[in-house]
Design a protein around this motif. Structure first.
Motif, PDB file in Angstrom:
ATOM      1  N   SER A  60     -34.852 -68.174   5.223  1.00 44.05           N
ATOM      2  CA  SER A  60     -33.428 -67.841   5.230  1.00 44.05           C
ATOM      3  C   SER A  60     -33.015 -67.605   6.674  1.00 44.05           C
ATOM      4  N   PRO A  61     -31.714 -67.619   6.978  1.00 40.38           N
ATOM      5  CA  PRO A  61     -31.251 -67.255   8.329  1.00 40.38           C
ATOM      6  C   PRO A  61     -31.337 -65.738   8.499  1.00 40.38           C
ATOM      7  N   ARG A 112     -30.984 -63.439  10.750  1.00 42.68           N
ATOM      8  CA  ARG A 112     -29.937 -62.633  11.390  1.00 42.68           C
ATOM      9  C   ARG A 112     -28.788 -62.301  10.445  1.00 42.68           C
ATOM     10  N   SER A 113     -28.578 -63.127   9.429  1.00 42.29           N
ATOM     11  CA  SER A 113     -27.467 -62.885   8.499  1.00 42.29           C
ATOM     12  C   SER A 113     -27.946 -62.638   7.071  1.00 42.29           C
ATOM     13  N   ASP A 114     -29.246 -62.394   6.889  1.00 41.27           N
ATOM     14  CA  ASP A 114     -29.799 -62.098   5.566  1.00 41.27           C
ATOM     15  C   ASP A 114     -29.946 -60.577   5.457  1.00 41.27           C
ATOM     16  N   PHE A 141     -34.997 -69.379   9.436  1.00 40.59           N
ATOM     17  CA  PHE A 141     -33.955 -70.243   9.983  1.00 40.59           C
ATOM     18  C   PHE A 141     -33.157 -69.508  11.056  1.00 40.59           C
ATOM     19  N   GLY A 142     -32.587 -70.261  11.972  1.00 41.16           N
ATOM     20  CA  GLY A 142     -31.653 -69.709  12.932  1.00 41.16           C
ATOM     21  C   GLY A 142     -32.318 -68.910  14.032  1.00 41.16           C
ATOM     22  N   GLU A 150     -38.762 -70.336  14.792  1.00 37.33           N
ATOM     23  CA  GLU A 150     -37.558 -70.878  14.149  1.00 37.33           C
ATOM     24  C   GLU A 150     -37.881 -72.134  13.348  1.00 37.33           C
ATOM     25  N   ARG A 191     -32.630 -75.639  10.472  1.00 37.94           N
ATOM     26  CA  ARG A 191     -31.765 -75.354   9.319  1.00 37.94           C
ATOM     27  C   ARG A 191     -31.725 -76.500   8.320  1.00 37.94           C
TER      28      ARG A 191
END
Length: 379
Positions: free
Chosen positions: A13-14, A16-18, A39-40, A51, A54
């Motif tokens: 998952s990304p 930083r935003s999970d 991801f990301g 990394e 994506r």
């Protein structure tokens, strides 16, 4: 200087935003040399980030291997797994925290010194059981993953008691619960607005039936407004929703906001509509981020009869339970709203904010990782 133990947090998952994975990073980075793989870009506080592109899907799409039940081959052909494996191969970590079932076999293959803790965000074997093709083709693969790998984990957590109970019943493993609670936010409840401001923030996925909220507002009382923040998970569906909602009185679509700003954004409203029709097993047992974000924003809650949410809402007096998942019943609850009642719910959220914070819930992960590092796996 003594070296700190190393911990790999693996998530397709990304990060930083999970929200859930980001909480793990923030919890363990002060005491461990945390490496993340996902991801990301890198989240803050890690010593290294590996990394994954994506466009490397984390979903099984080797249809031939799935159809012929060559499940091991199907797993290692998942694009995200195939990209991450050579980047991680040969690395030796003291422990690994693997997020979701699709990260577990890869994590175990790395043979960390103290083993692997698995954090399962859904009940994977029934994740999309509202889809016939998924039930026939993918569900058997998910069940194979569970049978093959779950008992190899040193410990397991998931997001809600109903999901934990199902894993325990089906696969004979012990599963703890760490809810999707939001970090504690120090704030006072804001006065109730006139008209009363409702908010619904959600992933834009068709099975969530977000059109119910548009139908609600077509005949809603004049003393309420509804803003919707819908993530573009399924862009065609989100476009349909916006077309359906055009011109509906009191209804506004807002652009998504970064997770770090979400609770602050929600605090300008009065009630969070956390109303999730049980279109699949996981939604039937939903205890989502938005429930806890509403508490930290000091909002009232309107929910459907989802048992995980109902238990907490009734314990703390946080809002109203709609008796079923029909638009008519939802409309009746909204029609009965009063400023005095909503203010009481907001005060109840304030009183419950410490108990229902991530800081309180994260003890489940802290204890699991403490136990993990107290063991040594056979070499």
């Amino acid at each position: 200087m003594p070296t700190r133990p190393s911990l790999l947090i693996l998530s397709f998952s990304p990060i930083r935003s999970d929200p859930r994975v980001l909480k793990q990073v923030q919890l363990f980075a002060p005491d461990f040399d945390v490496t993340t793989c996902g991801f990301g870009p890198a989240p803050d506080g890690v010593v290294e980030h590996i990394e994954i592109p994506r466009d490397a899907r984390a979903w099984v799409d080797d249809k031939v291997s799935i159809a012929t039940r060559r499940y091991s081959r199907a797993y290692w052909n998942i694009k995200a797994v195939a990209d991450a494996q050579p980047k991680l191969q040969g690395r030796r970590f003291d422990g690994i925290l693997a997020n979701d079932l699709n990260a577990v076999p890869l994590a175990l293959s790395l043979n960390p010194v103290h083993g692997v803790h698995g954090d399962l965000h859904e009940f994977a074997p029934r994740e999309k059981d509202d889809n016939l093709q998924w039930r026939l083709m993918v569900a058997p693969f998910m069940r194979w993953l569970c049978r093959t790998y779950l008992k190899q984990l040193t410990s397991i957590t998931t997001v809600a008691r109903g999901i934990a109970d199902q894993y325990e019943a089906d696969y004979g493993v012990t599963v703890g619960v760490v809810t999707n609670a939001a970090p504690y936010a120090a704030r006072d409840p804001k006065p109730v607005h006139s008209p009363i401001r409702l908010i619904h923030s959600a992933a834009g996925q068709r099975y969530r039936k977000l059109e119910n909220f548009i139908e609600l507002m077509k005949d809603a009382p004049a003393n309420v407004t509804l803003d919707m923040i819908v993530m573009p998970n399924e862009p065609d569906y989100v476009a349909e929703l916006k077309t359906m909602g055009a011109g509906v009185p009191g209804l506004t679509f807002r652009d998504p906001v970064p997770y770090a700003q979400l609770v602050e954004t929600l605090a300008d409203y009065d009630i969070s509509m956390t109303f999730l029709p049980p279109t699949n097993f996981n939604l039937a047992h939903a205890l989502p981020n938005k429930f806890f974000e509403a508490v930290q924003a000091r909002l009232g809650l309107i929910i459907g009869p989802s048992p995980e949410m109902v238990a907490i809402l009734e314990q703390y007096g946080l809002g109203a339970v709609v008796p079923d998942f029909s638009v008519e019943s939802l409309r009746a609850v909204v029609a009965g709203l009063t400023s005095e009642g909503v203010a009481q719910w907001k005060r109840a959220a304030d009183a419950a904010a410490h108990d229902l914070s991530a800081e309180a819930q994260n003890a489940g992960w802290t204890e699991a990782i403490r136990r993990l590092f107290a063991t040594v796996q056979p070499s």
